[in-house]
Design a protein around this motif. Sequence first.
Motif, PDB file in Angstrom:
ATOM      1  N   PHE A 151       0.853  -1.474  -0.257  1.00  0.00           N
ATOM      2  CA  PHE A 151       0.333   0.131   0.139  1.00  0.00           C
ATOM      3  C   PHE A 151       0.926   1.582   0.179  1.00  0.00           C
ATOM      4  O   PHE A 151       0.695   2.359   0.458  1.00  0.00           O
ATOM      5  CB  PHE A 151      -1.442   0.092   1.596  1.00  0.00           C
ATOM      6  N   GLY A 152       1.895   1.118  -0.222  1.00  0.00           N
ATOM      7  CA  GLY A 152       3.199   2.397  -0.392  1.00  0.00           C
ATOM      8  C   GLY A 152       2.272   3.298  -1.692  1.00  0.00           C
ATOM      9  O   GLY A 152       1.940   2.388  -2.221  1.00  0.00           O
ATOM     10  N   ARG A 153       3.158   4.128  -1.517  1.00  0.00           N
ATOM     11  CA  ARG A 153       2.859   4.889  -3.158  1.00  0.00           C
ATOM     12  C   ARG A 153       3.943   6.360  -3.790  1.00  0.00           C
ATOM     13  O   ARG A 153       4.807   5.745  -3.250  1.00  0.00           O
ATOM     14  CB  ARG A 153       1.507   5.978  -2.278  1.00  0.00           C
ATOM     15  N   VAL A 189       1.001   5.367 -17.338  1.00  0.00           N
ATOM     16  CA  VAL A 189       0.064   4.633 -16.081  1.00  0.00           C
ATOM     17  C   VAL A 189      -0.018   2.780 -16.265  1.00  0.00           C
ATOM     18  O   VAL A 189      -0.208   2.172 -15.588  1.00  0.00           O
ATOM     19  CB  VAL A 189      -1.843   5.490 -16.849  1.00  0.00           C
ATOM     20  N   ASP A 190      -0.233   3.243 -17.569  1.00  0.00           N
ATOM     21  CA  ASP A 190       0.086   1.058 -17.763  1.00  0.00           C
ATOM     22  C   ASP A 190       1.255   1.235 -17.699  1.00  0.00           C
ATOM     23  O   ASP A 190       1.291  -0.167 -17.099  1.00  0.00           O
ATOM     24  CB  ASP A 190       0.004   1.287 -19.891  1.00  0.00           C
ATOM     25  N   TYR A 191       2.381   1.589 -17.347  1.00  0.00           N
ATOM     26  CA  TYR A 191       3.949   1.118 -17.022  1.00  0.00           C
ATOM     27  C   TYR A 191       3.779   0.487 -15.803  1.00  0.00           C
ATOM     28  O   TYR A 191       4.031  -0.236 -14.776  1.00  0.00           O
ATOM     29  CB  TYR A 191       4.648   2.006 -17.041  1.00  0.00           C
ATOM     30  N   PHE A 197       0.602  -1.739 -10.225  1.00  0.00           N
ATOM     31  CA  PHE A 197       0.332  -0.160  -9.074  1.00  0.00           C
ATOM     32  C   PHE A 197      -1.086   0.148  -9.303  1.00  0.00           C
ATOM     33  O   PHE A 197      -1.641  -0.442 -10.553  1.00  0.00           O
ATOM     34  CB  PHE A 197       1.043   0.797  -9.131  1.00  0.00           C
ATOM     35  N   LYS A 198      -1.955   0.674  -8.795  1.00  0.00           N
ATOM     36  CA  LYS A 198      -3.392   1.040  -8.608  1.00  0.00           C
ATOM     37  C   LYS A 198      -3.384   2.454  -9.146  1.00  0.00           C
ATOM     38  O   LYS A 198      -2.316   3.087  -7.943  1.00  0.00           O
ATOM     39  CB  LYS A 198      -4.164   1.217  -7.743  1.00  0.00           C
ATOM     40  N   VAL A 199      -3.403   2.815  -9.972  1.00  0.00           N
ATOM     41  CA  VAL A 199      -3.349   4.776 -10.127  1.00  0.00           C
ATOM     42  C   VAL A 199      -4.401   5.318  -9.550  1.00  0.00           C
ATOM     43  O   VAL A 199      -5.853   5.045 -10.346  1.00  0.00           O
ATOM     44  CB  VAL A 199      -3.207   5.122 -11.811  1.00  0.00           C
ATOM     45  N   LEU A 200      -4.084   6.310  -8.545  1.00  0.00           N
ATOM     46  CA  LEU A 200      -4.780   6.954  -7.893  1.00  0.00           C
ATOM     47  C   LEU A 200      -5.379   8.318  -8.634  1.00  0.00           C
ATOM     48  O   LEU A 200      -6.581   8.509  -9.020  1.00  0.00           O
ATOM     49  CB  LEU A 200      -4.652   7.088  -7.068  1.00  0.00           C
ATOM     50  N   GLU A 201      -4.472   9.660  -8.783  1.00  0.00           N
ATOM     51  CA  GLU A 201      -4.548  10.849  -9.730  1.00  0.00           C
ATOM     52  C   GLU A 201      -3.677  11.540 -10.745  1.00  0.00           C
ATOM     53  O   GLU A 201      -2.798  10.393 -10.662  1.00  0.00           O
ATOM     54  CB  GLU A 201      -4.383  11.838  -8.353  1.00  0.00           C
ATOM     55  N   CYS A 266      -0.056   3.407  -6.373  1.00  0.00           N
ATOM     56  CA  CYS A 266      -0.796   2.880  -4.778  1.00  0.00           C
ATOM     57  C   CYS A 266      -0.363   1.236  -4.950  1.00  0.00           C
ATOM     58  O   CYS A 266      -0.730   0.921  -5.779  1.00  0.00           O
ATOM     59  CB  CYS A 266      -2.059   3.089  -4.529  1.00  0.00           C
ATOM     60  N   ARG A 267       0.472   0.894  -4.692  1.00  0.00           N
ATOM     61  CA  ARG A 267       1.437  -0.303  -4.882  1.00  0.00           C
ATOM     62  C   ARG A 267      -0.104  -1.316  -4.247  1.00  0.00           C
ATOM     63  O   ARG A 267      -0.127  -1.261  -2.596  1.00  0.00           O
ATOM     64  CB  ARG A 267       2.495  -1.087  -3.601  1.00  0.00           C
TER      65      ARG A 267
END
Length: 268
Positions: A151-153, A189-191, A197-201, A266-267
Amino acid sequence: MSKPVQPTESSQLKSCCAALYQSDFVRFLLGDSFHPGGTRLTERLGVLLHLGPLSRVLDVASGKGESAIFLARRFGCKVVGIDFGVENVSEATRRAAAAGVADVTSFRQGDAEQIDCPDNSFDVVICECAFCTFPDKSKAAAEFERVLKPFGRVGLSDLTRSGPLPKELEGLLAWVACIADARPSDEYVDYLKAAGFKVLEIEAHDEGLAEMVRNIQGKLLSAELMLNLKKLDLPGVDLGQAKVLARSAAAAVRAGLLGYSLIIGCRA
Ligand SMILES: C[S@@+](CC[C@H](N)C(=O)[O-])C[C@H]1O[C@@H](n2cnc3c(N)ncnc32)[C@H](O)[C@@H]1O
């Protein structure tokens, strides 16, 4: 996502990029912060990443340490910086001591594609205006994921391009100047997603890039004037080529072909 470049070419690109950003000429053009928006956008990144006194941050491609020093002071976090350039690392270490944050910052030579840190060791990874220069972006993104705690960013800030660029923005100098291998923000974002990772913003800050290119053009004009007056010597610098690159970059920014974005992930 395009194919990574070959290993020899890859290490030459990294060395060339590090050498450029250690040069007096780049310092003259950019000062100590080597990304659009300077510490203003670094602060925005810190806010989006919820940095605080308990955050342990890795700054990948930390340059002269400007962002690491700023984040340590502004948010009270601990920051480790790695950069490919040995001189950048020494200078960042000296500057952190002079700024009184040597106890909460440290810098060492390292490669974003092979980070010399244990798994799960950071709360946050930032990488400003450098991911676009990494020859193997998938490997770098996988390394960001590996060194982060669950859950690290991750906070990327980088040049974006939205279409083909003119020929003068495709060469080696343009690559190390963060332009030639810049990608659309969707590709960054794809990388990140491919690395887990989940992309948040995603935030666009194209005005920061426009301002930076304008400043560079102004500095190049004054360098030319000082050269003509014999008040400046720039050995090894092709001022003509730099002016062509800056003019073409300014046109690409005006046309909306080049921009600058912050991307937070976010991981999972
Ligand atoms: C545009 S500068 C950005 C520096 C810093 N993040 C900043 O915003 O001030 C790019 C930096 O990436 C570093 N660099 C290039 N390739 C690298 C790699 N593979 N691993 C670590 N650092 C790298 C260069 O030495 C240079 O300091």
